[in-house]
Write an enzyme that holds these catalytic residues in place. Structure first.
Site, PDB file in Angstrom:
ATOM      1  N   GLY A  12     -40.874 -36.560 -56.056  1.00 49.50           N
ATOM      2  CA  GLY A  12     -41.637 -37.968 -55.894  1.00 49.50           C
ATOM      3  C   GLY A  12     -40.686 -38.614 -54.798  1.00 49.50           C
ATOM      4  O   GLY A  12     -40.676 -39.998 -54.652  1.00 49.50           O
ATOM      5  N   SER A  13     -40.275 -38.025 -53.751  1.00 48.31           N
ATOM      6  CA  SER A  13     -39.419 -38.664 -52.572  1.00 48.31           C
ATOM      7  C   SER A  13     -40.708 -39.624 -51.737  1.00 48.31           C
ATOM      8  O   SER A  13     -40.534 -40.559 -51.207  1.00 48.31           O
ATOM      9  CB  SER A  13     -38.601 -37.959 -51.704  1.00 48.31           C
ATOM     10  OG  SER A  13     -39.583 -36.989 -51.098  1.00 48.31           O
ATOM     11  N   ASN A  14     -41.896 -38.976 -51.701  1.00 53.22           N
ATOM     12  CA  ASN A  14     -42.886 -39.679 -51.119  1.00 53.22           C
ATOM     13  C   ASN A  14     -43.387 -40.911 -51.920  1.00 53.22           C
ATOM     14  O   ASN A  14     -43.573 -41.912 -51.171  1.00 53.22           O
ATOM     15  CB  ASN A  14     -44.113 -38.662 -50.661  1.00 53.22           C
ATOM     16  CG  ASN A  14     -44.065 -37.982 -49.642  1.00 53.22           C
ATOM     17  OD1 ASN A  14     -43.980 -38.416 -48.198  1.00 53.22           O
ATOM     18  ND2 ASN A  14     -43.672 -36.567 -49.732  1.00 53.22           N
ATOM     19  N   LEU A  85     -49.884 -31.368 -57.933  1.00 54.44           N
ATOM     20  CA  LEU A  85     -50.111 -29.958 -57.837  1.00 54.44           C
ATOM     21  C   LEU A  85     -51.511 -29.474 -58.453  1.00 54.44           C
ATOM     22  O   LEU A  85     -51.739 -28.426 -58.378  1.00 54.44           O
ATOM     23  CB  LEU A  85     -48.932 -29.102 -58.109  1.00 54.44           C
ATOM     24  CG  LEU A  85     -47.736 -29.287 -57.472  1.00 54.44           C
ATOM     25  CD1 LEU A  85     -46.541 -28.425 -57.734  1.00 54.44           C
ATOM     26  CD2 LEU A  85     -47.914 -29.378 -55.775  1.00 54.44           C
ATOM     27  N   LEU A  87     -55.386 -29.301 -59.471  1.00 52.96           N
ATOM     28  CA  LEU A  87     -56.796 -29.687 -58.748  1.00 52.96           C
ATOM     29  C   LEU A  87     -57.633 -30.857 -59.583  1.00 52.96           C
ATOM     30  O   LEU A  87     -57.333 -30.919 -60.787  1.00 52.96           O
ATOM     31  CB  LEU A  87     -57.726 -28.252 -58.899  1.00 52.96           C
ATOM     32  CG  LEU A  87     -58.794 -28.411 -58.012  1.00 52.96           C
ATOM     33  CD1 LEU A  87     -58.712 -28.251 -56.800  1.00 52.96           C
ATOM     34  CD2 LEU A  87     -59.700 -27.097 -58.278  1.00 52.96           C
ATOM     35  N   ASN A 102     -54.931 -37.114 -50.121  1.00 53.31           N
ATOM     36  CA  ASN A 102     -53.948 -35.931 -50.426  1.00 53.31           C
ATOM     37  C   ASN A 102     -52.993 -36.156 -49.141  1.00 53.31           C
ATOM     38  O   ASN A 102     -53.444 -36.088 -48.200  1.00 53.31           O
ATOM     39  CB  ASN A 102     -54.541 -34.878 -50.774  1.00 53.31           C
ATOM     40  CG  ASN A 102     -53.306 -33.720 -51.094  1.00 53.31           C
ATOM     41  OD1 ASN A 102     -52.333 -34.031 -51.939  1.00 53.31           O
ATOM     42  ND2 ASN A 102     -53.414 -32.710 -50.674  1.00 53.31           N
ATOM     43  N   HIS A 104     -50.882 -32.758 -47.372  1.00 60.64           N
ATOM     44  CA  HIS A 104     -50.495 -31.438 -47.514  1.00 60.64           C
ATOM     45  C   HIS A 104     -49.446 -31.279 -46.243  1.00 60.64           C
ATOM     46  O   HIS A 104     -49.507 -31.608 -45.165  1.00 60.64           O
ATOM     47  CB  HIS A 104     -51.754 -30.675 -47.070  1.00 60.64           C
ATOM     48  CG  HIS A 104     -51.510 -28.909 -47.416  1.00 60.64           C
ATOM     49  ND1 HIS A 104     -51.351 -28.650 -48.523  1.00 60.64           N
ATOM     50  CD2 HIS A 104     -51.078 -28.203 -46.312  1.00 60.64           C
ATOM     51  CE1 HIS A 104     -51.141 -27.261 -48.350  1.00 60.64           C
ATOM     52  NE2 HIS A 104     -51.039 -27.040 -47.059  1.00 60.64           N
ATOM     53  N   ASP A 145     -57.106 -28.520 -50.770  1.00 55.09           N
ATOM     54  CA  ASP A 145     -56.812 -28.875 -49.630  1.00 55.09           C
ATOM     55  C   ASP A 145     -58.077 -28.705 -48.423  1.00 55.09           C
ATOM     56  O   ASP A 145     -58.012 -28.364 -47.377  1.00 55.09           O
ATOM     57  CB  ASP A 145     -55.874 -27.609 -48.895  1.00 55.09           C
ATOM     58  CG  ASP A 145     -54.476 -27.861 -49.755  1.00 55.09           C
ATOM     59  OD1 ASP A 145     -54.050 -28.934 -50.352  1.00 55.09           O
ATOM     60  OD2 ASP A 145     -53.830 -26.681 -50.367  1.00 55.09           O
ATOM     61  N   GLU A 174     -43.623 -36.885 -43.111  1.00 52.61           N
ATOM     62  CA  GLU A 174     -44.354 -37.547 -44.279  1.00 52.61           C
ATOM     63  C   GLU A 174     -43.769 -38.925 -44.337  1.00 52.61           C
ATOM     64  O   GLU A 174     -44.554 -39.960 -44.596  1.00 52.61           O
ATOM     65  CB  GLU A 174     -44.092 -36.662 -45.418  1.00 52.61           C
ATOM     66  CG  GLU A 174     -44.732 -35.527 -45.323  1.00 52.61           C
ATOM     67  CD  GLU A 174     -44.381 -34.483 -46.733  1.00 52.61           C
ATOM     68  OE1 GLU A 174     -45.500 -33.780 -46.973  1.00 52.61           O
ATOM     69  OE2 GLU A 174     -43.715 -34.750 -47.408  1.00 52.61           O
TER      70      GLU A 174
HETATM   71  C1  GAR Z   1     -44.580 -32.887 -50.037  1.00 56.63           C
HETATM   72  O1  GAR Z   1     -43.733 -32.246 -48.814  1.00 56.63           O
HETATM   73  C2  GAR Z   1     -45.814 -32.791 -50.263  1.00 56.63           C
HETATM   74  O2  GAR Z   1     -46.699 -32.693 -48.841  1.00 56.63           O
HETATM   75  C3  GAR Z   1     -46.257 -31.601 -50.936  1.00 56.63           C
HETATM   76  O3  GAR Z   1     -45.218 -31.367 -52.002  1.00 56.63           O
HETATM   77  C4  GAR Z   1     -44.013 -32.189 -51.362  1.00 56.63           C
HETATM   78  C5  GAR Z   1     -43.643 -33.051 -52.409  1.00 56.63           C
HETATM   79  O4  GAR Z   1     -42.543 -33.946 -52.321  1.00 56.63           O
HETATM   80  N1  GAR Z   1     -47.522 -31.520 -51.291  1.00 56.63           N
HETATM   81  C6  GAR Z   1     -48.037 -30.363 -51.401  1.00 56.63           C
HETATM   82  O5  GAR Z   1     -47.572 -28.928 -51.204  1.00 56.63           O
HETATM   83  C7  GAR Z   1     -49.559 -30.372 -52.075  1.00 56.63           C
HETATM   84  N2  GAR Z   1     -50.153 -29.046 -51.640  1.00 56.63           N
HETATM   85  P1  GAR Z   1     -41.897 -35.121 -53.173  1.00 56.63           P
HETATM   86  O6  GAR Z   1     -42.211 -34.980 -54.616  1.00 56.63           O
HETATM   87  O7  GAR Z   1     -40.624 -35.166 -52.844  1.00 56.63           O
HETATM   88  O8  GAR Z   1     -42.650 -36.094 -52.486  1.00 56.63           O
END
Ligand code: GAR
Length: 190
Positions: A12-14, A85, A87, A102, A104, A145, A174
């Site tokens: 969940g850093s994003n 993750l 669908l 989303n 990616h 995707d 990101e």
């Molecule tokens: C992120 O890099 C995101 O782009 C990716 O998971 C990571 C989650 O990081 N998403 C996918 O791969 C979706 N297909 P986070 O939990 O630290 O935000």
């Protein structure tokens, strides 16, 4: 005020970066963080940020009714998938047409599809000998995707880069772009 739900499955850093970006905004509120994994670190982040969080099982998510109620009870306008993750079921997409975005961690259409998430993507980029990677921010549809792309940003991949090196570059993109792109998309919504 536009009310946003963020769906996340892991760290969940994003989600945290987006929440910090909109903190104090009078126009956008991160109202809910939804996780499909009770041990996802994003739940701890939500607690620290003072944002309500909910956990649903994968089956509840697939069936959609519980999630739809959670969203509607909170008047959620827009959904952000940030490291989520599963669908998204058709019922949810129909309830939020053009309102689920989303991110990616690669340059779609390359390195997308089922099973292509997180480190799997960066390993595939290195294995393919790609000279660049990046991020894709897109609307979702009922396939993994796919959906209209709003934004891409590119980073170089050096022959000596490991998947972790690529991940670090992609994460930096990101954090830099995702909140701004969400902000821009929200401005176009009625
Ligand atoms: C992120 O890099 C995101 O782009 C990716 O998971 C990571 C989650 O990081 N998403 C996918 O791969 C979706 N297909 P986070 O939990 O630290 O935000």
């Amino acid at each position: 005020m536009k009310r946003i739900a963020i769906f996340a499955s892991g760290s969940g850093s994003n989600a945290e970066n987006i929440a910090n970006y909109f903190k104090g905004s009078t126009e956008v509120e991160i109202s809910l963080i939804l996780a499909n994994n009770p041990s996802a670190y994003v739940l701890k982040r939500a607690e620290n940020l003072g944002i309500e969080s909910v956990v649903v099982t994968n089956q509840e998510f697939r069936e959609a009714d519980k999630v739809l109620s959670l969203l509607q009870e909170r008047n959620i306008d827009f959904i952000v998938l940030a490291g989520f993750l599963l669908l998204v079921p058709a019922k949810l997409i129909a309830a939020y047409p053009g309102r689920i975005v989303n991110i990616h961690p690669a340059l779609l259409p390359k390195h997308g599809g089922k099973g292509m998430y997180g480190d799997n993507v960066h390993k595939a980029v290195v294995a393919a000998g790609d000279t660049e990677s990046g991020i894709t921010i897109h609307l979702i549809d009922e396939r993994y995707d796919c959906g209209t792309t709003f934004f891409q940003a590119i980073c170089p991949v050096l022959p000596t880069d490991t998947p972790d090196d690529v991940a670090a570059k992609v994460h930096a993109l990101e954090y830099k772009h995702f909140p701004h792109v969400i902000d821009e998309i929200l401005k176009t919504l009625k």
